[in-house]
Design an enzyme around this catalytic site. Structure first.
Site, PDB file in Angstrom:
ATOM      1  N   LYS A 238      40.648  43.673  32.230  1.00 58.20           N
ATOM      2  CA  LYS A 238      39.681  44.933  32.812  1.00 58.20           C
ATOM      3  C   LYS A 238      39.201  45.640  31.713  1.00 58.20           C
ATOM      4  O   LYS A 238      39.645  45.670  30.527  1.00 58.20           O
ATOM      5  CB  LYS A 238      40.540  45.758  33.758  1.00 58.20           C
ATOM      6  CG  LYS A 238      40.721  45.259  35.097  1.00 58.20           C
ATOM      7  CD  LYS A 238      40.752  45.897  36.280  1.00 58.20           C
ATOM      8  CE  LYS A 238      40.524  45.127  37.461  1.00 58.20           C
ATOM      9  NZ  LYS A 238      41.516  45.618  38.526  1.00 58.20           N
TER      10      LYS A 238
ATOM     11  N   ARG B 263      48.199  40.791  39.361  1.00 57.59           N
ATOM     12  CA  ARG B 263      47.054  39.734  39.743  1.00 57.59           C
ATOM     13  C   ARG B 263      46.346  39.357  38.337  1.00 57.59           C
ATOM     14  O   ARG B 263      45.987  40.273  37.707  1.00 57.59           O
ATOM     15  CB  ARG B 263      46.295  40.673  40.723  1.00 57.59           C
ATOM     16  CG  ARG B 263      44.917  40.076  41.177  1.00 57.59           C
ATOM     17  CD  ARG B 263      44.091  41.202  41.959  1.00 57.59           C
ATOM     18  NE  ARG B 263      43.162  40.123  42.789  1.00 57.59           N
ATOM     19  CZ  ARG B 263      41.848  40.042  42.079  1.00 57.59           C
ATOM     20  NH1 ARG B 263      41.668  40.686  40.949  1.00 57.59           N
ATOM     21  NH2 ARG B 263      40.927  39.403  42.591  1.00 57.59           N
TER      22      ARG B 263
HETATM   23  C1  9MG Z   1      40.153  42.170  44.247  1.00 59.62           C
HETATM   24  N1  9MG Z   1      40.367  43.114  43.187  1.00 59.62           N
HETATM   25  C2  9MG Z   1      39.987  43.282  41.793  1.00 59.62           C
HETATM   26  N2  9MG Z   1      40.773  44.191  41.090  1.00 59.62           N
HETATM   27  C3  9MG Z   1      42.035  44.226  41.714  1.00 59.62           C
HETATM   28  C4  9MG Z   1      43.080  44.891  41.779  1.00 59.62           C
HETATM   29  O1  9MG Z   1      43.108  45.520  40.447  1.00 59.62           O
HETATM   30  N3  9MG Z   1      43.978  45.089  42.668  1.00 59.62           N
HETATM   31  C5  9MG Z   1      43.715  44.470  43.832  1.00 59.62           C
HETATM   32  N4  9MG Z   1      44.616  44.612  44.814  1.00 59.62           N
HETATM   33  N5  9MG Z   1      42.681  43.793  44.256  1.00 59.62           N
HETATM   34  C6  9MG Z   1      41.650  43.623  43.156  1.00 59.62           C
END
Ligand code: 9MG
Length: 285
Positions: free
Chosen positions: A228, A262
């Site tokens: 990110k 994730r």
């Molecule tokens: C789809 N998506 C993109 N970034 C995300 C994040 O930080 N958390 C979750 N739950 N989905 C995300």
């Protein structure tokens, strides 16, 4: 909340941290858009190969998304999202015995994915689109409830909070009331502070620093920090060169109590979490 969450036909044991691998079946997602997409459709062979690699590297959940939430991404029609996501969910549930999560805010995508065997609904809009709560309740699946300020297109224009963690927690409290009145069992709900969704880099780092406050409220916490842009506020790196920093952030989140990370880079994250796990085995601290 107990360590077991029911994800459709499977149980997710959160007594240890789990890895969610990202599978974007879009032409334009941030960081990995287009890799699983070819000639206007999902490249199923590439998808299955990537999924296989992720699972053998240690992924516990695969998260499929058919709509990019990157600011400036081309909006996708319901038909197109349905086509992308259902093609992917069907291919994955047919081939693998693992929990498939669906990253969507669209009620019909939630319903149809549940019918095809998905186990978790991951909604960056927190089930706020008309019909989303009803579809989520009907599915009976586990839910990931994410915080986002604003909408993807404009969310980074001027994010503003009184107290970023307090405001995120207040958002969850409000949503829990709505979820419960829609008939959703709150012990099936995972929360996610939504790093990068309507937050400055400083606000993201404050959320991470204070993650234990959210963890203490009792719902399992999922974090998405992988590649990110908060990383680029510290290091001048293109998204594909943010792997080491992403692994560091995921490990810091797990250290503060996050139970699901994730990520794009499953193998690197799994190695880091194996070290964390070893250090934290009972009797060592
Ligand atoms: C789809 N998506 C993109 N970034 C995300 C994040 O930080 N958390 C979750 N739950 N989905 C995300």
């Amino acid at each position: 909340m107990g360590p077991l969450i029911t994800c459709g036909a499977r149980a997710l044991d959160l007594s240890q941290p789990r890895i969610m691998g990202i599978l974007n079946v879009t032409p334009d997602s941030f960081s990995d858009g287009g890799q699983l997409f070819q000639n206007d459709g999902v490249d199923t062979d590439a998808l299955l190969r990537r999924a296989e690699l992720m699972l053998s590297a240690g992924a516990d959940i695969l998260d499929v998304g058919g709509e990019s939430t990157r600011p400036g991404a081309t909006p996708v029609s319901e038909e197109e999202e349905l086509d992308r996501v259902l093609t992917a969910v069907e291919a994955l549930t047919t081939r693998f015995e693992t929990i498939i999560s669906v990253d969507t805010s669209t009620p019909c995508v939630m319903r149809e994915s549940a019918a095809l065997g998905a186990g978790l609904l991951n909604d960056v809009r927190g089930f706020r689109r008309p019909g989303a709560l009803a579809a989520a309740a009907e599915s009976g699946l586990a839910l990931c409830l994410m915080h986002m300020q604003g909408e993807p297109d404009t969310m980074q224009v001027a994010p503003s909070y009184n107290d970023v963690m307090g405001d995120v927690e207040a958002f969850f409290d409000g949503r829990f009331v709505e979820l419960a009145s829609a008939g959703i069992k709150l012990d099936q709900v995972i929360v996610d502070p939504g790093f990068g969704f309507g937050k400055t880099a400083d606000q993201n780092f404050e959320l991470l620093a204070r993650l234990e406050e959210l963890v203490a409220r009792g719902h399992p916490v999922l974090v998405g920090l992988s590649r990110k842009s908060m990383i680029s506020s510290v290091l001048d790196r293109a998204p594909e060169d943010r792997i080491f920093a992403s692994v560091a952030l995921a490990t810091m989140a797990v250290e503060r109590g996050a139970r699901i990370v994730r990520v794009h880079d499953v193998a690197a994250t799994a190695d880091a979490l194996a070290m964390w796990q070893s250090l934290n085995q009972s009797g060592r601290t």
